[in-house]
Design a protein around this motif. Sequence first.
Motif, PDB file in Angstrom:
ATOM      1  N   GLN A 148      -4.816   8.779  -9.178  1.00 31.59           N
ATOM      2  CA  GLN A 148      -4.700   9.835 -10.201  1.00 31.59           C
ATOM      3  C   GLN A 148      -4.879  10.356 -12.062  1.00 31.59           C
ATOM      4  N   TYR A 149      -3.877   9.609 -12.044  1.00 29.82           N
ATOM      5  CA  TYR A 149      -3.085   8.999 -13.313  1.00 29.82           C
ATOM      6  C   TYR A 149      -3.631   8.046 -13.844  1.00 29.82           C
ATOM      7  N   GLY A 150      -3.872   6.809 -13.079  1.00 33.53           N
ATOM      8  CA  GLY A 150      -3.939   6.003 -13.645  1.00 33.53           C
ATOM      9  C   GLY A 150      -5.598   5.283 -14.323  1.00 33.53           C
ATOM     10  N   GLN A 151      -5.755   4.294 -14.787  1.00 38.88           N
ATOM     11  CA  GLN A 151      -7.205   3.828 -14.551  1.00 38.88           C
ATOM     12  C   GLN A 151      -6.908   2.325 -14.420  1.00 38.88           C
ATOM     13  N   ARG A 152      -6.150   2.079 -13.188  1.00 43.61           N
ATOM     14  CA  ARG A 152      -6.279   0.759 -12.791  1.00 43.61           C
ATOM     15  C   ARG A 152      -7.705   0.563 -11.626  1.00 43.61           C
ATOM     16  N   SER A 153      -8.594  -0.599 -11.688  1.00 37.43           N
ATOM     17  CA  SER A 153      -8.979  -0.899 -10.551  1.00 37.43           C
ATOM     18  C   SER A 153      -8.784  -0.748  -9.074  1.00 37.43           C
ATOM     19  N   LEU A 154      -9.552  -0.329  -8.300  1.00 32.66           N
ATOM     20  CA  LEU A 154      -9.533  -0.513  -6.920  1.00 32.66           C
ATOM     21  C   LEU A 154      -8.284  -1.901  -6.985  1.00 32.66           C
ATOM     22  N   SER A 155      -9.431  -3.048  -6.808  1.00 34.70           N
ATOM     23  CA  SER A 155      -8.634  -4.049  -6.735  1.00 34.70           C
ATOM     24  C   SER A 155      -7.676  -4.740  -7.137  1.00 34.70           C
ATOM     25  N   GLU A 156      -6.869  -4.009  -8.384  1.00 33.37           N
ATOM     26  CA  GLU A 156      -5.471  -4.393  -9.066  1.00 33.37           C
ATOM     27  C   GLU A 156      -4.656  -3.699  -8.505  1.00 33.37           C
ATOM     28  N   ILE A 157      -4.850  -2.135  -8.131  1.00 39.92           N
ATOM     29  CA  ILE A 157      -4.293  -1.582  -7.278  1.00 39.92           C
ATOM     30  C   ILE A 157      -3.526  -2.187  -5.319  1.00 39.92           C
ATOM     31  N   ALA A 158      -4.799  -2.816  -5.269  1.00 38.57           N
ATOM     32  CA  ALA A 158      -4.247  -2.968  -3.800  1.00 38.57           C
ATOM     33  C   ALA A 158      -3.874  -4.523  -4.240  1.00 38.57           C
ATOM     34  N   PHE A 159      -3.891  -4.926  -4.767  1.00 39.04           N
ATOM     35  CA  PHE A 159      -3.357  -7.008  -4.970  1.00 39.04           C
ATOM     36  C   PHE A 159      -1.949  -6.119  -5.627  1.00 39.04           C
ATOM     37  N   GLU A 160      -1.349  -5.342  -6.017  1.00 41.05           N
ATOM     38  CA  GLU A 160      -0.391  -4.460  -7.005  1.00 41.05           C
ATOM     39  C   GLU A 160       0.405  -3.963  -5.613  1.00 41.05           C
ATOM     40  N   PHE A 161       0.034  -3.829  -4.314  1.00 39.89           N
ATOM     41  CA  PHE A 161       0.600  -3.334  -3.845  1.00 39.89           C
ATOM     42  C   PHE A 161      -0.259  -3.955  -2.088  1.00 39.89           C
ATOM     43  N   GLY A 162       0.270  -4.968  -2.289  1.00 42.76           N
ATOM     44  CA  GLY A 162       0.350  -5.513  -1.230  1.00 42.76           C
ATOM     45  C   GLY A 162      -0.764  -6.794  -0.198  1.00 42.76           C
ATOM     46  N   TYR A 163      -1.792  -6.099  -0.333  1.00 42.79           N
ATOM     47  CA  TYR A 163      -3.202  -5.588   0.411  1.00 42.79           C
ATOM     48  C   TYR A 163      -3.591  -7.409   0.810  1.00 42.79           C
ATOM     49  N   THR A 164      -4.643  -7.364   1.725  1.00 47.46           N
ATOM     50  CA  THR A 164      -4.772  -9.221   1.338  1.00 47.46           C
ATOM     51  C   THR A 164      -6.580  -8.463   0.769  1.00 47.46           C
ATOM     52  N   ASP A 165      -7.374  -7.751   0.845  1.00 47.22           N
ATOM     53  CA  ASP A 165      -8.405  -7.431  -0.380  1.00 47.22           C
ATOM     54  C   ASP A 165      -8.199  -5.592   0.011  1.00 47.22           C
ATOM     55  N   GLU A 166      -9.676  -5.859  -1.351  1.00 50.91           N
ATOM     56  CA  GLU A 166      -9.761  -4.338  -1.290  1.00 50.91           C
ATOM     57  C   GLU A 166     -10.548  -3.468  -0.319  1.00 50.91           C
ATOM     58  N   SER A 167     -10.802  -3.777   1.225  1.00 52.01           N
ATOM     59  CA  SER A 167     -11.392  -3.515   2.225  1.00 52.01           C
ATOM     60  C   SER A 167      -9.985  -3.238   2.768  1.00 52.01           C
ATOM     61  N   HIS A 168      -9.503  -3.996   3.368  1.00 54.91           N
ATOM     62  CA  HIS A 168      -7.694  -3.248   4.303  1.00 54.91           C
ATOM     63  C   HIS A 168      -7.243  -2.814   3.508  1.00 54.91           C
ATOM     64  N   PHE A 169      -7.419  -2.499   2.585  1.00 49.55           N
ATOM     65  CA  PHE A 169      -6.848  -1.227   1.650  1.00 49.55           C
ATOM     66  C   PHE A 169      -7.233   0.140   1.446  1.00 49.55           C
ATOM     67  N   SER A 170      -8.670   0.021   1.757  1.00 49.63           N
ATOM     68  CA  SER A 170      -9.141   1.132   1.516  1.00 49.63           C
ATOM     69  C   SER A 170      -9.678   1.378   3.205  1.00 49.63           C
ATOM     70  N   LYS A 171      -9.325   1.221   3.964  1.00 45.93           N
ATOM     71  CA  LYS A 171      -9.158   0.679   5.511  1.00 45.93           C
ATOM     72  C   LYS A 171      -8.008   1.672   5.591  1.00 45.93           C
ATOM     73  N   GLN A 172      -7.098   1.089   5.405  1.00 47.40           N
ATOM     74  CA  GLN A 172      -5.167   2.521   5.655  1.00 47.40           C
ATOM     75  C   GLN A 172      -5.126   3.076   4.910  1.00 47.40           C
ATOM     76  N   PHE A 173      -6.403   2.926   3.765  1.00 48.69           N
ATOM     77  CA  PHE A 173      -5.629   4.090   2.564  1.00 48.69           C
ATOM     78  C   PHE A 173      -6.646   5.942   3.739  1.00 48.69           C
ATOM     79  N   ARG A 174      -7.639   5.361   4.047  1.00 43.21           N
ATOM     80  CA  ARG A 174      -8.734   6.415   4.653  1.00 43.21           C
ATOM     81  C   ARG A 174      -7.785   6.832   5.465  1.00 43.21           C
ATOM     82  N   LYS A 175      -7.259   5.591   6.490  1.00 43.84           N
ATOM     83  CA  LYS A 175      -5.992   5.886   7.608  1.00 43.84           C
ATOM     84  C   LYS A 175      -5.247   7.317   7.895  1.00 43.84           C
ATOM     85  N   TYR A 176      -5.308   7.709   6.648  1.00 45.12           N
ATOM     86  CA  TYR A 176      -3.743   8.248   5.934  1.00 45.12           C
ATOM     87  C   TYR A 176      -3.780   9.329   5.796  1.00 45.12           C
TER      88      TYR A 176
END
Length: 278
Positions: free
Chosen positions: A238-266
Amino acid sequence: MRRYVLHNPFSIYHFEAAEWTHSVHKHTYFEVIFILKGKGMHHINGSTFGYEAGDVFLLGPEDFHYFDIEELTEFSFVRFNEHISKTTAGDKEAAWQPIIKTLLNTSSQSRGSIVTDKAEKQKLHHLLAVLEQECENERSQYFEVVRDTLMRSILVILARSLSGQDSVKPILKESVERMLSYVKEHINNRGAIKIESLAATFNYAPAYISLFFKRHTGESLKQFIIKHKIKLIEAQLQYGQRSLSEIAFEFGYTDESHFSKQFRKYTGTTPSAFRKNI
């Protein structure tokens, strides 16, 4: 998300605002926020609390927040690091030290304003007024002694107010509060928040950590970690400008696909759709 750094061990920021102009942010320091007048909403770590004149908030490192101002508000932000809770020479048995240490290691921000009693609010605001006056004479040889004494008095009163609320409304046990605070602080360090690491840090058997956590919070350690990450990620989107891949890496997701899947689940939507809708 912006991170505000305190370059000095102590500072006071006193101002009025009709509109909050700071982006959502977190700190590397502790912050006591005094509301001298006005009203509105204070958003802390994904939760929302109403505020009015007299309220006092305590935020620690890694807490993120912002305000929605409804009426012209006068703030006083007292910022400091943990040196306040350290003893000085000849002060090794100070009774205030463990009280302040417990306060600073308790996730008090989950309750909103710490002080509810009108008389306690008045005492704290009187101490703040004296503290601000003393800061105008910071070159005095006695300034640090007076400043630290006033700060310790403020923090002890906050601890007393927080303790007094325990008998009015049930809260989590201190050990769970400490564990919640620890997990939030180390949310991006997977090794530090594993069951084995928590067991070693809090002196519990590994097999007991999950049972203990669910008994006192109503959800598993894993679920708490995921949900807290999702809240932090929503703020980033909402407030940052970082890319999805950068956010995924920061929060320990193995890849952007895994990140998107879990985010959508919740959340029911993908990170890209969430950001686009905003």
